[in-house]
Write a protein that holds these residues in place. Sequence first.
Motif, short mmCIF file in Angstrom:
data_model
loop_
_atom_site.label_atom_id
_atom_site.label_comp_id
_atom_site.label_asym_id
_atom_site.label_seq_id
_atom_site.Cartn_x
_atom_site.Cartn_y
_atom_site.Cartn_z
N ALA A 13 61.30 -6.98 -29.21
CA ALA A 13 60.18 -7.89 -29.00
C ALA A 13 60.68 -9.31 -28.79
CB ALA A 13 59.23 -7.83 -30.19
N CYS A 18 57.48 -12.04 -26.42
CA CYS A 18 56.03 -11.93 -26.58
C CYS A 18 55.52 -13.09 -27.39
CB CYS A 18 55.68 -10.61 -27.28
SG CYS A 18 56.10 -9.17 -26.29
N SER A 20 52.54 -15.11 -29.44
CA SER A 20 51.50 -14.73 -30.30
C SER A 20 50.22 -15.57 -30.24
CB SER A 20 52.03 -14.83 -31.69
OG SER A 20 51.57 -14.66 -32.84
N SER A 85 46.77 -8.91 -31.07
CA SER A 85 47.89 -9.82 -30.87
C SER A 85 49.12 -9.11 -30.30
CB SER A 85 48.26 -10.48 -32.20
OG SER A 85 49.46 -11.22 -32.08
N THR A 86 49.85 -9.84 -29.47
CA THR A 86 51.12 -9.32 -28.93
C THR A 86 52.31 -10.10 -29.48
OG1 THR A 86 50.89 -10.71 -26.96
CG2 THR A 86 50.06 -8.45 -26.82
N SER A 87 52.12 -10.81 -30.57
CA SER A 87 53.24 -11.52 -31.18
C SER A 87 54.29 -10.52 -31.65
CB SER A 87 52.76 -12.36 -32.38
OG SER A 87 52.41 -11.51 -33.46
N THR A 88 55.49 -11.00 -31.88
CA THR A 88 56.56 -10.13 -32.36
C THR A 88 56.17 -9.46 -33.67
OG1 THR A 88 58.26 -11.48 -31.30
CG2 THR A 88 58.97 -10.05 -33.11
N ASN A 90 53.15 -8.94 -34.98
CA ASN A 90 52.03 -8.00 -34.89
C ASN A 90 52.35 -6.79 -34.02
OD1 ASN A 90 50.26 -9.32 -36.65
ND2 ASN A 90 49.69 -10.79 -35.07
N THR A 91 53.29 -6.94 -33.12
CA THR A 91 53.77 -5.76 -32.39
C THR A 91 54.48 -4.80 -33.35
OG1 THR A 91 54.01 -6.99 -30.31
CG2 THR A 91 55.30 -4.96 -30.55
N THR A 92 55.31 -5.36 -34.23
CA THR A 92 55.97 -4.54 -35.23
C THR A 92 54.97 -3.95 -36.21
OG1 THR A 92 57.93 -5.96 -35.05
CG2 THR A 92 57.81 -4.51 -36.96
N LYS A 94 51.91 -3.09 -35.69
CA LYS A 94 51.22 -1.95 -35.08
C LYS A 94 52.14 -0.74 -34.97
CE LYS A 94 49.61 -4.78 -31.89
NZ LYS A 94 48.95 -5.31 -30.68
N GLN A 95 53.42 -1.00 -34.75
CA GLN A 95 54.37 0.11 -34.70
C GLN A 95 54.45 0.81 -36.06
OE1 GLN A 95 56.04 1.38 -32.18
NE2 GLN A 95 57.37 2.80 -33.31
#
Length: 396
Positions: A13, A18, A20, A85-88, A90-92, A94-95
């Motif tokens: 990320a 990305c 946020s 959100s597509t922040s680093t 919030n990407t993690t 969601k993963q």
Amino acid sequence: MKIVKVLMIVMFAAVMGCSSGSDDSGPQVGGPTDDINPGGSDDDDPSTDDEIPVEDPFVYDATEDLKDVASFPIGNIVSANKLASTSTDNTTFKQVLNAEYNSITSEYQMKMNIMFTAPDTYDFSDGDAIVAYAKENGLRVHGHALIWHEAIPSWLNEFAGTDEEFEAQVEGFVKAAVAHFAEAEDDGGNPIVASWDVVNEYFDGAAVRNSLFTQRIGNDFIKKAFQWAREADPDVKLFYNDYNIAGQVDKRNAIIGMVNDFITNSIPIDGIGMQMHLNHDWPSSDLPLAIQAISDTGLLVHLSELDVKVNYGDDINSLTEERAGAQELQYQRAGYYYTTIVPAAQQFGITLWGFRDRDSWLYDNGSDWPLLYDNDFNTKVSHRGLVAGLNGENPE
């Protein structure tokens, strides 16, 4: 979730750029995780290049995801903002969410103060976004919470109408919210919002809490609320949710008495949510007794808000191995007693109340570490304890 896997996600990320009680008097908490293992880098010391790194005693490399271990749903809290959100971070987030969990609860955006914006006026947009994410990712949604004394919209607090008009507004909201979210179904026609906490924290100790709802509707408002919810959706599971059910025997007995009265008088109720805001050393012997007592009602049992404080007495300045081990054991106890005491047909699931320590409502400016992941989403040994309990490993 494996530590290595999470670190790879974070690195990827970053490259992509990305954007946020009886412990009513019982302890409160909070928690950090930054620099749990502080110290300078050895990068500038060539003599250390070939040394084997010291194992961090506070995290471990998980090989099992929670939802794959348990035979019942495992949940955690979300917000529409984080999911969008597509922040680093919030990407993690969601993963981790999609890997470890199969049930989600809105932390605050499906409560009355957010959705009930004016008389006879509702805004379900945040809840709709959460439900849409759940549908896309095959997750169950547990609705939280229709009526709570700490989530009243300001206009309703100041409502100048009669008590009858006040009650009509509350009834309208409960029915509108339940009916609205009942419309959301997965591709198989199953409801996505499977359940609701209809009333949250009706009791203050063993007594009925003095709230705006008791003042303007009466102590029996809780019965009316469950009836309104059932009228709006004949199938959704209806829960009563409260804290210190484990640890405060008189409160637990009052709740069980209310539930038995509901059953006797055909007031609809399907389950009890046991908020599991625990301490590393509390409750001890009462924990299995409480789970057994709630299970004995015959209703569904939900461990609804699980976290474990380790510094409620403010006696440590950083997480210690001893305290981390005690927290690991308490998580194991919660998972083990739920798994082994509650009959399978009554196991609604366990919901954790947060991901990283720094995101917890108990963080308290970095003075407690109550959750399963550190600030980099690494799995802490507390996660290992919960996995062991879910696997049926006796902690005693």
